[in-house]
Design a protein around this motif. Sequence first.
Motif, PDB file in Angstrom:
ATOM      1  N   ILE A   1      57.826  19.253  -8.938  1.00 55.34           N
ATOM      2  CA  ILE A   1      57.283  18.178  -8.095  1.00 55.34           C
ATOM      3  C   ILE A   1      58.402  17.292  -7.562  1.00 55.34           C
ATOM      4  CG2 ILE A   1      55.763  16.163  -8.040  1.00 55.34           C
ATOM      5  CD1 ILE A   1      54.110  17.504 -10.245  1.00 55.34           C
ATOM      6  N   GLU A   2      59.378  17.016  -8.416  1.00 55.91           N
ATOM      7  CA  GLU A   2      60.500  16.156  -8.036  1.00 55.91           C
ATOM      8  C   GLU A   2      61.261  16.725  -6.841  1.00 55.91           C
ATOM      9  OE1 GLU A   2      64.140  14.471 -10.660  1.00 55.91           O
ATOM     10  OE2 GLU A   2      64.235  16.603 -10.135  1.00 55.91           O
ATOM     11  N   LEU A   3      61.599  18.007  -6.918  1.00 47.76           N
ATOM     12  CA  LEU A   3      62.391  18.615  -5.847  1.00 47.76           C
ATOM     13  C   LEU A   3      61.563  18.831  -4.579  1.00 47.76           C
ATOM     14  CD1 LEU A   3      64.626  21.153  -7.818  1.00 47.76           C
ATOM     15  CD2 LEU A   3      65.326  19.012  -6.734  1.00 47.76           C
ATOM     16  N   VAL A   4      60.272  19.090  -4.736  1.00 43.91           N
ATOM     17  CA  VAL A   4      59.412  19.226  -3.568  1.00 43.91           C
ATOM     18  C   VAL A   4      59.338  17.910  -2.802  1.00 43.91           C
ATOM     19  CG1 VAL A   4      57.003  19.528  -2.835  1.00 43.91           C
ATOM     20  CG2 VAL A   4      58.032  21.155  -4.431  1.00 43.91           C
ATOM     21  N   GLN A   5      59.354  16.793  -3.517  1.00 44.68           N
ATOM     22  CA  GLN A   5      59.334  15.470  -2.874  1.00 44.68           C
ATOM     23  C   GLN A   5      60.623  15.199  -2.095  1.00 44.68           C
ATOM     24  OE1 GLN A   5      58.527  12.466  -5.844  1.00 44.68           O
ATOM     25  NE2 GLN A   5      56.320  12.881  -5.851  1.00 44.68           N
ATOM     26  N   GLY A   6      61.700  15.888  -2.468  1.00 48.29           N
ATOM     27  CA  GLY A   6      62.969  15.698  -1.757  1.00 48.29           C
ATOM     28  C   GLY A   6      63.924  14.783  -2.505  1.00 48.29           C
ATOM     29  N   TRP A   7      65.140  14.706  -1.979  1.00 48.79           N
ATOM     30  CA  TRP A   7      66.211  13.962  -2.656  1.00 48.79           C
ATOM     31  C   TRP A   7      66.013  12.450  -2.595  1.00 48.79           C
ATOM     32  CZ3 TRP A   7      69.619  16.690  -5.521  1.00 48.79           C
ATOM     33  CH2 TRP A   7      69.687  18.062  -5.285  1.00 48.79           C
ATOM     34  N   ASP A   8      65.099  11.984  -1.772  1.00 42.00           N
ATOM     35  CA  ASP A   8      64.817  10.550  -1.734  1.00 42.00           C
ATOM     36  C   ASP A   8      63.365  10.268  -2.139  1.00 42.00           C
ATOM     37  OD1 ASP A   8      63.655  11.726   0.443  1.00 42.00           O
ATOM     38  OD2 ASP A   8      64.325  10.237   1.915  1.00 42.00           O
ATOM     39  N   GLY A   9      62.738  11.222  -2.831  1.00 34.44           N
ATOM     40  CA  GLY A   9      61.360  11.054  -3.280  1.00 34.44           C
ATOM     41  C   GLY A   9      61.240  10.064  -4.421  1.00 34.44           C
ATOM     42  N   TYR A  10      59.984   9.762  -4.772  1.00 31.02           N
ATOM     43  CA  TYR A  10      59.718   8.743  -5.794  1.00 31.02           C
ATOM     44  C   TYR A  10      60.215   9.179  -7.174  1.00 31.02           C
ATOM     45  CZ  TYR A  10      57.146   5.744  -9.030  1.00 31.02           C
ATOM     46  OH  TYR A  10      56.813   4.883 -10.060  1.00 31.02           O
ATOM     47  N   LEU A  11      59.948  10.421  -7.566  1.00 30.78           N
ATOM     48  CA  LEU A  11      60.320  10.871  -8.910  1.00 30.78           C
ATOM     49  C   LEU A  11      61.832  10.902  -9.114  1.00 30.78           C
ATOM     50  CD1 LEU A  11      57.805  13.768  -9.724  1.00 30.78           C
ATOM     51  CD2 LEU A  11      57.810  11.433 -10.581  1.00 30.78           C
ATOM     52  N   ILE A  12      62.547  11.477  -8.139  1.00 29.61           N
ATOM     53  CA  ILE A  12      63.988  11.638  -8.321  1.00 29.61           C
ATOM     54  C   ILE A  12      64.737  10.303  -8.258  1.00 29.61           C
ATOM     55  CG2 ILE A  12      64.754  11.963  -5.913  1.00 29.61           C
ATOM     56  CD1 ILE A  12      66.401  14.383  -6.948  1.00 29.61           C
ATOM     57  N   THR A  13      64.128   9.299  -7.648  1.00 25.11           N
ATOM     58  CA  THR A  13      64.774   7.984  -7.536  1.00 25.11           C
ATOM     59  C   THR A  13      64.264   6.982  -8.577  1.00 25.11           C
ATOM     60  OG1 THR A  13      63.151   7.319  -5.849  1.00 25.11           O
ATOM     61  CG2 THR A  13      65.246   8.240  -5.075  1.00 25.11           C
ATOM     62  N   THR A  14      63.477   7.483  -9.550  1.00 25.46           N
ATOM     63  CA  THR A  14      63.000   6.623 -10.648  1.00 25.46           C
ATOM     64  C   THR A  14      63.560   7.157 -11.960  1.00 25.46           C
ATOM     65  OG1 THR A  14      60.950   6.222  -9.423  1.00 25.46           O
ATOM     66  CG2 THR A  14      60.972   5.602 -11.749  1.00 25.46           C
ATOM     67  N   GLU A  15      64.482   6.419 -12.556  1.00 31.07           N
ATOM     68  CA  GLU A  15      65.250   6.926 -13.697  1.00 31.07           C
ATOM     69  C   GLU A  15      64.392   7.285 -14.902  1.00 31.07           C
ATOM     70  OE1 GLU A  15      69.130   5.688 -16.433  1.00 31.07           O
ATOM     71  OE2 GLU A  15      67.990   4.127 -15.391  1.00 31.07           O
ATOM     72  N   MET A  16      63.347   6.544 -15.189  1.00 34.10           N
ATOM     73  CA  MET A  16      62.570   6.759 -16.402  1.00 34.10           C
ATOM     74  C   MET A  16      61.947   8.151 -16.449  1.00 34.10           C
ATOM     75  SD  MET A  16      61.949   5.491 -19.266  1.00 34.10           S
ATOM     76  CE  MET A  16      62.640   3.876 -18.922  1.00 34.10           C
ATOM     77  N   TYR A  17      61.561   8.690 -15.296  1.00 35.00           N
ATOM     78  CA  TYR A  17      60.993  10.039 -15.278  1.00 35.00           C
ATOM     79  C   TYR A  17      62.024  11.072 -15.716  1.00 35.00           C
ATOM     80  CZ  TYR A  17      56.990   8.088 -12.796  1.00 35.00           C
ATOM     81  OH  TYR A  17      55.884   7.349 -12.459  1.00 35.00           O
ATOM     82  N   GLN A  18      63.259  10.905 -15.261  1.00 40.35           N
ATOM     83  CA  GLN A  18      64.340  11.809 -15.657  1.00 40.35           C
ATOM     84  C   GLN A  18      64.584  11.722 -17.168  1.00 40.35           C
ATOM     85  OE1 GLN A  18      66.454  14.070 -14.251  1.00 40.35           O
ATOM     86  NE2 GLN A  18      67.583  14.282 -16.157  1.00 40.35           N
ATOM     87  N   ASN A  19      64.621  10.518 -17.678  1.00 41.86           N
ATOM     88  CA  ASN A  19      64.913  10.323 -19.101  1.00 41.86           C
ATOM     89  C   ASN A  19      63.817  10.884 -20.001  1.00 41.86           C
ATOM     90  OD1 ASN A  19      67.269   8.992 -18.369  1.00 41.86           O
ATOM     91  ND2 ASN A  19      66.344   6.962 -18.494  1.00 41.86           N
ATOM     92  N   ILE A  20      62.556  10.657 -19.621  1.00 38.70           N
ATOM     93  CA  ILE A  20      61.440  11.064 -20.475  1.00 38.70           C
ATOM     94  C   ILE A  20      61.012  12.501 -20.224  1.00 38.70           C
ATOM     95  CG2 ILE A  20      59.052  10.578 -21.133  1.00 38.70           C
ATOM     96  CD1 ILE A  20      61.101   8.473 -22.032  1.00 38.70           C
ATOM     97  N   LEU A  21      60.769  12.857 -18.950  1.00 43.88           N
ATOM     98  CA  LEU A  21      60.192  14.164 -18.633  1.00 43.88           C
ATOM     99  C   LEU A  21      61.217  15.291 -18.572  1.00 43.88           C
ATOM    100  CD1 LEU A  21      57.515  13.129 -15.977  1.00 43.88           C
ATOM    101  CD2 LEU A  21      57.190  13.646 -18.403  1.00 43.88           C
ATOM    102  N   ASP A  22      62.489  14.945 -18.579  1.00 42.43           N
ATOM    103  CA  ASP A  22      63.530  15.968 -18.649  1.00 42.43           C
ATOM    104  C   ASP A  22      64.322  15.824 -19.939  1.00 42.43           C
ATOM    105  OD1 ASP A  22      66.190  17.289 -18.287  1.00 42.43           O
ATOM    106  OD2 ASP A  22      65.336  17.844 -16.365  1.00 42.43           O
ATOM    107  N   GLY A  23      65.046  14.706 -20.094  1.00 40.72           N
ATOM    108  CA  GLY A  23      65.905  14.527 -21.261  1.00 40.72           C
ATOM    109  C   GLY A  23      65.172  14.619 -22.593  1.00 40.72           C
TER     110      GLY A  23
END
Length: 342
Positions: A291-313
């Motif tokens: 979903i993050e990459l489909v939204q693009g490099w300036d999408g909501y998920l990729i530009t919100t740090e907490m999603y990266q920390n929780i849903l990936d890390g």
Amino acid sequence: MASDDNHTDSSNYGYIPTEAWCIAFIVLFSVSALVHSYQAFRSKYWIIYPTLILGALVEILGWSGRLWSSRNVLLLTPFLMQISTLIMAPVFFSAYDYVVLGMAINKLGPQYSLLQPKYYFATFITADVISLILQAIGGGKASSSAAEGAPTQSATNIMVAGIIFQLISMAVFLILGVDFIIRANSEKAYSFRLKQIENKAIKRKQKEANGDSEKATRRSSDHTLTHTESDETVIGGGQQSILKKETQNDLEAQHISEHNEHLHIRNWWILLAGVLFSSTMILIRGIYRSIELVQGWDGYLITTEMYQNILDGLMMLLAVGIYNFIHPYYLLPRKTSWKGYH
């Protein structure tokens, strides 16, 4: 947009990565990797090195890139470094899940599995390699385009294809794993698998019979002679007492053996619970990344740090960390050599 070959005019993340989060993940993945190294060495399960440990090292590299960015967010190199490594790391963790499920099926009953145990490793590792290649190609093109300030959409699409391919293969793996667990628990075997196993056993016995016919004849003659002699033996009272004691010892040994076998089977079920947990974490992370990459490099998920920390890390830390506690070193008989991956 890049202002030169190694710097950008603004943060590529849409934020500045939090240093504390980066350090925490670097430390935790490092601890897990070190403990796995010790456990793999002691248990001689070498398959852990190219899967769990290598994956943890790739995660460390990715979070190191984010830590680097937290101190100079305009640098392009650490941004590209963390994107390419953190996207690919889960492939190594899922590979270990495939191995453990195949091992468990061999032990608990291949007749309950839609696929033969050996096919789990071959099929899903192949799927992971394809996914890894797609993600590597997409990541490389994205890096090159970003460095030149060119559009990255086509490269992003390749990365998305790789992640979705991995996502589908993991979903299929989970379905097959759950199907096996349900059938093994309820003892509902696949009829065609029973037939395959039966045919294989018949062929193996025929091969052994053809190769050992002469030895079998000799053993038969020896058995006849021994049987005749034993019929003529008279057992006295003292001999009867010894025989009774030996029978009692045999029954006690059988009871101990059955108890140990029960514990061994239970430990395999614990390992399977670890596989389901780890695979679910990878699946959740894959959905997020897609979903993050489909939204693009300036999408909501990729530009919100907490999603990266929780849903990936955090998902990946749990996927690899669970095996520090649910480990063959603690649950299965010790291997005496490095031969074989189980």
